[in-house]
Design a protein around this motif. Structure first.
Motif, mmCIF file in Angstrom:
data_model
loop_
_atom_site.group_PDB
_atom_site.id
_atom_site.type_symbol
_atom_site.label_atom_id
_atom_site.label_comp_id
_atom_site.label_asym_id
_atom_site.label_seq_id
_atom_site.Cartn_x
_atom_site.Cartn_y
_atom_site.Cartn_z
ATOM 1 N N ALA A 111 0.796 -1.231 0.000
ATOM 2 C CA ALA A 111 0.000 0.000 0.000
ATOM 3 C C ALA A 111 0.823 1.272 0.000
ATOM 4 O O ALA A 111 0.313 2.333 -0.365
ATOM 5 N N ALA A 112 2.083 1.198 0.413
ATOM 6 C CA ALA A 112 2.895 2.416 0.511
ATOM 7 C C ALA A 112 4.191 2.336 -0.291
ATOM 8 O O ALA A 112 4.902 3.347 -0.374
ATOM 9 N N ASP A 113 4.486 1.184 -0.862
ATOM 10 C CA ASP A 113 5.738 1.003 -1.614
ATOM 11 C C ASP A 113 6.960 1.364 -0.784
ATOM 12 O O ASP A 113 7.966 1.868 -1.306
ATOM 13 N N GLN A 114 6.883 1.130 0.514
ATOM 14 C CA GLN A 114 7.991 1.416 1.424
ATOM 15 C C GLN A 114 8.035 0.354 2.505
ATOM 16 O O GLN A 114 7.024 -0.287 2.800
ATOM 17 N N SER A 115 9.195 0.201 3.123
ATOM 18 C CA SER A 115 9.277 -0.655 4.301
ATOM 19 C C SER A 115 8.759 0.124 5.504
ATOM 20 O O SER A 115 8.764 1.360 5.509
ATOM 21 N N PRO A 116 8.308 -0.554 6.569
ATOM 22 C CA PRO A 116 7.849 0.156 7.761
ATOM 23 C C PRO A 116 8.945 1.025 8.369
ATOM 24 O O PRO A 116 8.678 2.134 8.843
ATOM 25 N N THR A 117 10.170 0.535 8.372
ATOM 26 C CA THR A 117 11.273 1.329 8.926
ATOM 27 C C THR A 117 11.465 2.604 8.124
ATOM 28 O O THR A 117 11.682 3.686 8.691
ATOM 29 N N LYS A 118 11.367 2.495 6.795
ATOM 30 C CA LYS A 118 11.517 3.672 5.947
ATOM 31 C C LYS A 118 10.409 4.685 6.219
ATOM 32 O O LYS A 118 10.644 5.909 6.187
ATOM 33 N N MET A 119 9.211 4.216 6.499
ATOM 34 C CA MET A 119 8.107 5.114 6.802
ATOM 35 C C MET A 119 8.352 5.867 8.108
ATOM 36 O O MET A 119 8.069 7.060 8.214
ATOM 37 N N ILE A 120 8.890 5.172 9.101
ATOM 38 C CA ILE A 120 9.222 5.835 10.372
ATOM 39 C C ILE A 120 10.316 6.864 10.146
ATOM 40 O O ILE A 120 10.232 8.004 10.628
ATOM 41 N N HIS A 121 11.342 6.481 9.384
ATOM 42 C CA HIS A 121 12.433 7.412 9.101
ATOM 43 C C HIS A 121 11.924 8.637 8.341
ATOM 44 O O HIS A 121 12.350 9.767 8.611
ATOM 45 N N ALA A 122 11.003 8.420 7.403
ATOM 46 C CA ALA A 122 10.468 9.534 6.626
ATOM 47 C C ALA A 122 9.731 10.526 7.527
ATOM 48 O O ALA A 122 9.813 11.748 7.336
ATOM 49 N N ARG A 123 9.004 10.001 8.518
ATOM 50 C CA ARG A 123 8.273 10.901 9.442
ATOM 51 C C ARG A 123 9.249 11.702 10.293
ATOM 52 O O ARG A 123 9.040 12.899 10.535
ATOM 53 N N ILE A 124 10.330 11.069 10.748
ATOM 54 C CA ILE A 124 11.349 11.783 11.526
ATOM 55 C C ILE A 124 11.997 12.869 10.669
ATOM 56 O O ILE A 124 12.186 14.007 11.129
ATOM 57 N N ILE A 125 12.316 12.528 9.422
ATOM 58 C CA ILE A 125 12.948 13.501 8.532
ATOM 59 C C ILE A 125 12.007 14.664 8.248
ATOM 60 O O ILE A 125 12.427 15.833 8.217
ATOM 61 N N THR A 126 10.729 14.371 8.051
ATOM 62 C CA THR A 126 9.766 15.451 7.816
ATOM 63 C C THR A 126 9.759 16.441 8.974
ATOM 64 O O THR A 126 9.801 17.658 8.786
#
Length: 313
Positions: A237-252
């Motif tokens: 559904a997101a074309d990302q790993s869960p870890t990458k999604m967490i990292h993306a939120r931190i980076i945002t």
């Protein structure tokens, strides 16, 4: 994790981050509202500083006029007729040129979640801020204008089935924007819908805990799924790993704070749950391609140097 020393520091210093703004509703007694339409009639140039609405999503219909939308430090021009789509929590600032005619449709978060559940493409639609041009034909801009008018009529009426009427018009309005945005609608089977719902729950948990440096297993446990299920849903559904999604939120959040806040890089690192600033800098450089200090300078320079485009004289 945030240490005791870091926690003590945060209690002594007020952190300057992006302001969260509550919506002003022109009917003080309307505590149970879930959709609001406002026609902005201010004359002259009008500007708002970067802010976020943590409990609302917004669609701003610019019938005519033009301006600049500041999204996470990037200045994006727009020109009416167009729709500005602002998801819940999206950091944005708006700089309208003289006499831009605009309507603001604000949707309460819990109700927006119900609307999104009708069609999984709605979730993808609200995942990012968007500028959707309606200038390709006179009919598109007029059709959207008429839908705004119908939505206002339903909100003002006391007829039988008012809520059903509001929901019908709002869904039609969002569906029109979805189609104009030309999103990929090819994946709509039942398994995909389940994955989208699971990822939506995961994103909400990330928003609540991204500063706590939780192991991925903790997220899976809170959702009562296995790590295998979580990883598969995120990939689907997101074309990302869960870890990458967490990292993306931190980076945002790191980017927002670097651009709009006044904390040092070290303070931001501690605020985001990193044990030391050096590790945060390595993490940020790996994800963004720049050190935090370099990103801050470049983003602020870009924001200051771009000018508002002028229309024909």
């Amino acid at each position: 994790m945030i240490t005791k020393v870091q926690a003590n520091w945060t209690t002594k210093k007020k952190l300057t981050t992006v302001p969260n703004v509550r919506l002003y509703v022109d009917r003080p007694d309307a505590e149970d509202w879930f959709v609001h339409v406002g026609h902005v009639t201010d004359r002259g140039r009008w500007k708002t500083e970067p802010h976020a609405h943590p409990a609302y999503g917004q669609v701003i219909f610019v019938r005519n006029g033009h301006g600049i939308m500041n999204l996470e430090g990037y200045r994006v021009p727009f020109e009416g007729p167009c729709a500005l789509v602002l998801p819940t929590g999206c950091v944005h600032g708006l700089d309208y040129e003289l006499d831009a005619d605009r309507w603001v449709v604000t949707i309460e978060q819990a109700y927006l979640t119900q609307v999104n559940a009708k069609l999984h493409e709605f979730i993808a639609f609200w995942s990012l801020p968007r500028i959707i041009s309606l200038s390709h034909s006179a009919e598109a801009g007029m059709a959207f204008y008429n839908l705004i008018g119908r939505l206002q009529q339903e909100l003002d009426s006391e007829a039988v089935g008012q809520v059903v009427g509001i929901e019908a018009v709002l869904t039609t309005l969002l569906l029109m924007l979805l189609r104009e945005a030309r999103l990929d609608q090819s994946r709509n089977d039942g398994a995909m819908r389940n994955d989208v719902r699971l990822v939506d729950r995961f994103r909400k948990l990330i928003d609540q805990h991204y500063r706590e440096n939780l192991p991925l297993q903790d997220y899976a446990s809170m959702m009562a799924v296995s790590l295998v299920q979580l990883r598969a849903a995120c990939a689907s559904a997101a074309d990302q790993s869960p870890t990458k999604m967490i990292h993306a939120r931190i980076i945002t959040e790191a980017k927002r704070t670097l651009i709009f806040g006044d904390m040092s890089v070290e303070q931001i690192a501690f605020w985001l749950g990193f044990g030391d600033a050096a590790y945060f800098t390595r993490f940020f450089r790996r994800e963004v391609g720049q050190a935090p200090s370099q990103f801050r300078i470049a983003a602020r320079n870009q924001s200051h140097h771009k000018v508002l485009p002028h229309g024909p004289t």
